[in-house]
Every structure is written in structure tokens, then in C-alpha cells.
Scaffold this motif. Structure first.
Motif, PDB file in Angstrom:
ATOM      1  N   ASP A  24       0.835  -1.199   0.000  1.00 37.11           N
ATOM      2  CA  ASP A  24       0.000   0.000   0.000  1.00 37.11           C
ATOM      3  C   ASP A  24       0.876   1.257   0.000  1.00 37.11           C
ATOM      4  OD1 ASP A  24       0.851   0.450   2.645  1.00 37.11           O
ATOM      5  OD2 ASP A  24      -1.039  -0.186   3.539  1.00 37.11           O
ATOM      6  N   SER A  25       0.273   2.413   0.099  1.00 35.67           N
ATOM      7  CA  SER A  25       1.012   3.676   0.034  1.00 35.67           C
ATOM      8  C   SER A  25       1.968   3.858   1.214  1.00 35.67           C
ATOM      9  CB  SER A  25       0.043   4.852  -0.036  1.00 35.67           C
ATOM     10  OG  SER A  25      -0.803   4.863   1.098  1.00 35.67           O
ATOM     11  N   ASN A  26       1.793   3.073   2.278  1.00 33.30           N
ATOM     12  CA  ASN A  26       2.688   3.130   3.440  1.00 33.30           C
ATOM     13  C   ASN A  26       3.759   2.045   3.395  1.00 33.30           C
ATOM     14  OD1 ASN A  26       1.343   5.321   4.772  1.00 33.30           O
ATOM     15  ND2 ASN A  26      -0.294   3.879   5.251  1.00 33.30           N
ATOM     16  N   GLY A  27       3.802   1.274   2.297  1.00 29.86           N
ATOM     17  CA  GLY A  27       4.801   0.227   2.155  1.00 29.86           C
ATOM     18  C   GLY A  27       4.467  -1.060   2.880  1.00 29.86           C
ATOM     19  N   ARG A  28       3.176  -1.273   3.191  1.00 24.72           N
ATOM     20  CA  ARG A  28       2.757  -2.492   3.893  1.00 24.72           C
ATOM     21  C   ARG A  28       1.929  -3.385   2.982  1.00 24.72           C
ATOM     22  NH1 ARG A  28       2.802  -3.476   9.273  1.00 24.72           N
ATOM     23  NH2 ARG A  28       0.896  -4.664   9.050  1.00 24.72           N
ATOM     24  N   PRO A  29       2.080  -4.702   3.136  1.00 23.50           N
ATOM     25  CA  PRO A  29       1.238  -5.636   2.376  1.00 23.50           C
ATOM     26  C   PRO A  29      -0.154  -5.738   3.012  1.00 23.50           C
ATOM     27  CG  PRO A  29       2.821  -6.815   3.731  1.00 23.50           C
ATOM     28  CD  PRO A  29       3.110  -5.360   3.907  1.00 23.50           C
ATOM     29  N   PRO A  30      -1.110  -6.377   2.320  1.00 22.44           N
ATOM     30  CA  PRO A  30      -2.443  -6.593   2.901  1.00 22.44           C
ATOM     31  C   PRO A  30      -2.345  -7.385   4.205  1.00 22.44           C
ATOM     32  CG  PRO A  30      -2.431  -7.128   0.567  1.00 22.44           C
ATOM     33  CD  PRO A  30      -1.009  -6.894   0.961  1.00 22.44           C
ATOM     34  N   LEU A  31      -3.270  -7.140   5.115  1.00 22.98           N
ATOM     35  CA  LEU A  31      -3.250  -7.805   6.422  1.00 22.98           C
ATOM     36  C   LEU A  31      -3.593  -9.288   6.341  1.00 22.98           C
ATOM     37  CD1 LEU A  31      -4.892  -5.047   8.640  1.00 22.98           C
ATOM     38  CD2 LEU A  31      -2.463  -5.628   8.417  1.00 22.98           C
ATOM     39  N   THR A  32      -4.338  -9.685   5.320  1.00 24.10           N
ATOM     40  CA  THR A  32      -4.687 -11.099   5.152  1.00 24.10           C
ATOM     41  C   THR A  32      -4.493 -11.528   3.708  1.00 24.10           C
ATOM     42  OG1 THR A  32      -7.023 -10.610   4.737  1.00 24.10           O
ATOM     43  CG2 THR A  32      -6.392 -11.110   7.022  1.00 24.10           C
ATOM     44  N   HIS A  33      -4.346 -12.828   3.529  1.00 27.99           N
ATOM     45  CA  HIS A  33      -4.282 -13.433   2.199  1.00 27.99           C
ATOM     46  C   HIS A  33      -5.229 -14.617   2.206  1.00 27.99           C
ATOM     47  CE1 HIS A  33      -2.881 -15.261  -1.480  1.00 27.99           C
ATOM     48  NE2 HIS A  33      -2.656 -16.381  -0.818  1.00 27.99           N
ATOM     49  N   HIS A  34      -6.102 -14.687   1.209  1.00 30.63           N
ATOM     50  CA  HIS A  34      -7.008 -15.829   1.055  1.00 30.63           C
ATOM     51  C   HIS A  34      -6.424 -16.737  -0.011  1.00 30.63           C
ATOM     52  CE1 HIS A  34      -9.600 -13.054   3.175  1.00 30.63           C
ATOM     53  NE2 HIS A  34     -10.418 -14.053   3.417  1.00 30.63           N
ATOM     54  N   HIS A  35      -5.911 -17.876   0.424  1.00 28.81           N
ATOM     55  CA  HIS A  35      -5.323 -18.845  -0.496  1.00 28.81           C
ATOM     56  C   HIS A  35      -6.440 -19.732  -1.013  1.00 28.81           C
ATOM     57  CE1 HIS A  35      -2.136 -21.217  -2.249  1.00 28.81           C
ATOM     58  NE2 HIS A  35      -2.787 -22.298  -1.850  1.00 28.81           N
ATOM     59  N   LEU A  36      -6.699 -19.666  -2.327  1.00 31.46           N
ATOM     60  CA  LEU A  36      -7.808 -20.410  -2.912  1.00 31.46           C
ATOM     61  C   LEU A  36      -7.476 -21.879  -3.077  1.00 31.46           C
ATOM     62  CD1 LEU A  36      -8.891 -17.881  -5.669  1.00 31.46           C
ATOM     63  CD2 LEU A  36      -9.689 -18.060  -3.302  1.00 31.46           C
ATOM     64  N   GLY A  37      -8.472 -22.727  -2.830  1.00 33.21           N
ATOM     65  CA  GLY A  37      -8.317 -24.163  -3.026  1.00 33.21           C
ATOM     66  C   GLY A  37      -8.712 -24.555  -4.437  1.00 33.21           C
ATOM     67  N   ALA A  38      -8.771 -25.847  -4.698  1.00 33.29           N
ATOM     68  CA  ALA A  38      -9.117 -26.361  -6.025  1.00 33.29           C
ATOM     69  C   ALA A  38     -10.511 -25.921  -6.466  1.00 33.29           C
ATOM     70  CB  ALA A  38      -9.026 -27.887  -6.027  1.00 33.29           C
ATOM     71  N   GLN A  39     -11.406 -25.697  -5.501  1.00 30.79           N
ATOM     72  CA  GLN A  39     -12.766 -25.256  -5.816  1.00 30.79           C
ATOM     73  C   GLN A  39     -12.948 -23.762  -5.548  1.00 30.79           C
ATOM     74  OE1 GLN A  39     -15.692 -27.739  -3.953  1.00 30.79           O
ATOM     75  NE2 GLN A  39     -14.822 -29.618  -4.770  1.00 30.79           N
ATOM     76  N   GLY A  40     -11.870 -23.008  -5.617  1.00 26.48           N
ATOM     77  CA  GLY A  40     -11.942 -21.560  -5.428  1.00 26.48           C
ATOM     78  C   GLY A  40     -12.213 -21.165  -3.992  1.00 26.48           C
ATOM     79  N   LEU A  41     -13.109 -20.201  -3.812  1.00 26.23           N
ATOM     80  CA  LEU A  41     -13.402 -19.698  -2.469  1.00 26.23           C
ATOM     81  C   LEU A  41     -14.014 -20.745  -1.543  1.00 26.23           C
ATOM     82  CD1 LEU A  41     -14.755 -16.105  -3.194  1.00 26.23           C
ATOM     83  CD2 LEU A  41     -12.613 -16.731  -2.067  1.00 26.23           C
ATOM     84  N   ALA A  42     -14.638 -21.765  -2.117  1.00 25.68           N
ATOM     85  CA  ALA A  42     -15.253 -22.819  -1.298  1.00 25.68           C
ATOM     86  C   ALA A  42     -14.213 -23.548  -0.453  1.00 25.68           C
ATOM     87  CB  ALA A  42     -16.000 -23.812  -2.171  1.00 25.68           C
ATOM     88  N   GLU A  43     -12.952 -23.551  -0.890  1.00 22.36           N
ATOM     89  CA  GLU A  43     -11.884 -24.215  -0.141  1.00 22.36           C
ATOM     90  C   GLU A  43     -10.783 -23.235   0.270  1.00 22.36           C
ATOM     91  OE1 GLU A  43     -10.499 -27.367  -2.653  1.00 22.36           O
ATOM     92  OE2 GLU A  43     -12.194 -28.666  -2.156  1.00 22.36           O
ATOM     93  N   ALA A  44     -11.109 -21.959   0.348  1.00 18.59           N
ATOM     94  CA  ALA A  44     -10.105 -20.946   0.668  1.00 18.59           C
ATOM     95  C   ALA A  44      -9.610 -21.089   2.111  1.00 18.59           C
ATOM     96  CB  ALA A  44     -10.676 -19.547   0.456  1.00 18.59           C
ATOM     97  N   GLN A  45      -8.338 -20.780   2.288  1.00 15.30           N
ATOM     98  CA  GLN A  45      -7.698 -20.783   3.605  1.00 15.30           C
ATOM     99  C   GLN A  45      -7.251 -19.359   3.914  1.00 15.30           C
ATOM    100  OE1 GLN A  45      -7.170 -23.775   5.550  1.00 15.30           O
ATOM    101  NE2 GLN A  45      -8.674 -24.456   4.040  1.00 15.30           N
ATOM    102  N   ILE A  46      -7.395 -18.930   5.157  1.00 16.43           N
ATOM    103  CA  ILE A  46      -7.021 -17.569   5.546  1.00 16.43           C
ATOM    104  C   ILE A  46      -5.632 -17.571   6.173  1.00 16.43           C
ATOM    105  CG2 ILE A  46      -7.544 -15.604   7.042  1.00 16.43           C
ATOM    106  CD1 ILE A  46     -10.485 -16.371   6.810  1.00 16.43           C
ATOM    107  N   TYR A  47      -4.791 -16.672   5.681  1.00 15.86           N
ATOM    108  CA  TYR A  47      -3.453 -16.443   6.222  1.00 15.86           C
ATOM    109  C   TYR A  47      -3.389 -14.996   6.686  1.00 15.86           C
ATOM    110  CZ  TYR A  47      -1.902 -20.898   4.367  1.00 15.86           C
ATOM    111  OH  TYR A  47      -1.745 -22.246   4.127  1.00 15.86           O
ATOM    112  N   GLU A  48      -2.796 -14.774   7.858  1.00 14.57           N
ATOM    113  CA  GLU A  48      -2.724 -13.442   8.459  1.00 14.57           C
ATOM    114  C   GLU A  48      -1.280 -12.959   8.518  1.00 14.57           C
ATOM    115  OE1 GLU A  48      -3.554 -12.897  12.834  1.00 14.57           O
ATOM    116  OE2 GLU A  48      -5.364 -12.017  11.957  1.00 14.57           O
ATOM    117  N   LEU A  49      -1.089 -11.691   8.201  1.00 15.35           N
ATOM    118  CA  LEU A  49       0.237 -11.087   8.163  1.00 15.35           C
ATOM    119  C   LEU A  49       0.866 -11.013   9.555  1.00 15.35           C
ATOM    120  CD1 LEU A  49       2.240  -9.623   6.219  1.00 15.35           C
ATOM    121  CD2 LEU A  49       1.171  -7.495   6.978  1.00 15.35           C
TER     122      LEU A  49
END
Length: 68
Positions: A24-49
Motif C-alpha cells: 500500500d502507500s505506506n509500504g505495507r502488504p495486505p493484512l490477510t491473504h485468502h489462499h484459494l483451493g481447487a474449488q476456489g473460495l469454497a476451499e479458501a484458507q485464511i493467512y494473516e500477516l
């Protein structure tokens, strides 16, 4: 053009992988990342910074659980 950085994923199904994210404009990445599974959001996993003092990157995304 936005700056990007590669951040490692720790834990969960994507352990050991990295993601490239825009800073972002302050040089920080997003606070979370949603890692998609084989079925997209139905199998998404949440990762936190988190800060990563002991790793090559300044940050890491740590697994928190399924998104649904």
C-alpha cells in the motif's frame, strides 16, 4: 506502478509457498491473504500477516484456518 513483495506462507495447505502482493502507500502488504483451493473460495484458507524478524522477508503470512 505499485511496489510488490514476495511473502512466504506458513502452515496450512500452502505451507512453504510464497505469494506476491502489492504494497500500500505506506509500504505495507495486505493484512490477510485468502489462499484459494481447487474449488476456489469454497476451499479458501485464511493467512494473516505477521512480522518475521528471523526470516529473509520482513513479513510472513501465517495460517489461521478455513475461510468458511
Amino acid at each position: 506502478m505499485a511496489s510488490t513483495v514476495e511473502i512466504p506462507l506458513v502452515g496450512g495447505v500452502a505451507d512453504g509457498q510464497t505469494v506476491t502482493v502489492e504494497l500500500d502507500s505506506n509500504g505495507r502488504p495486505p493484512l490477510t491473504h485468502h489462499h484459494l483451493g481447487a474449488q476456489g473460495l469454497a476451499e479458501a484458507q485464511i493467512y494473516e500477516l505477521e512480522s518475521a524478524v528471523d526470516e529473509p522477508s520482513d513479513w510472513r503470512y501465517c495460517w489461521r484456518g478455513p475461510a468458511v
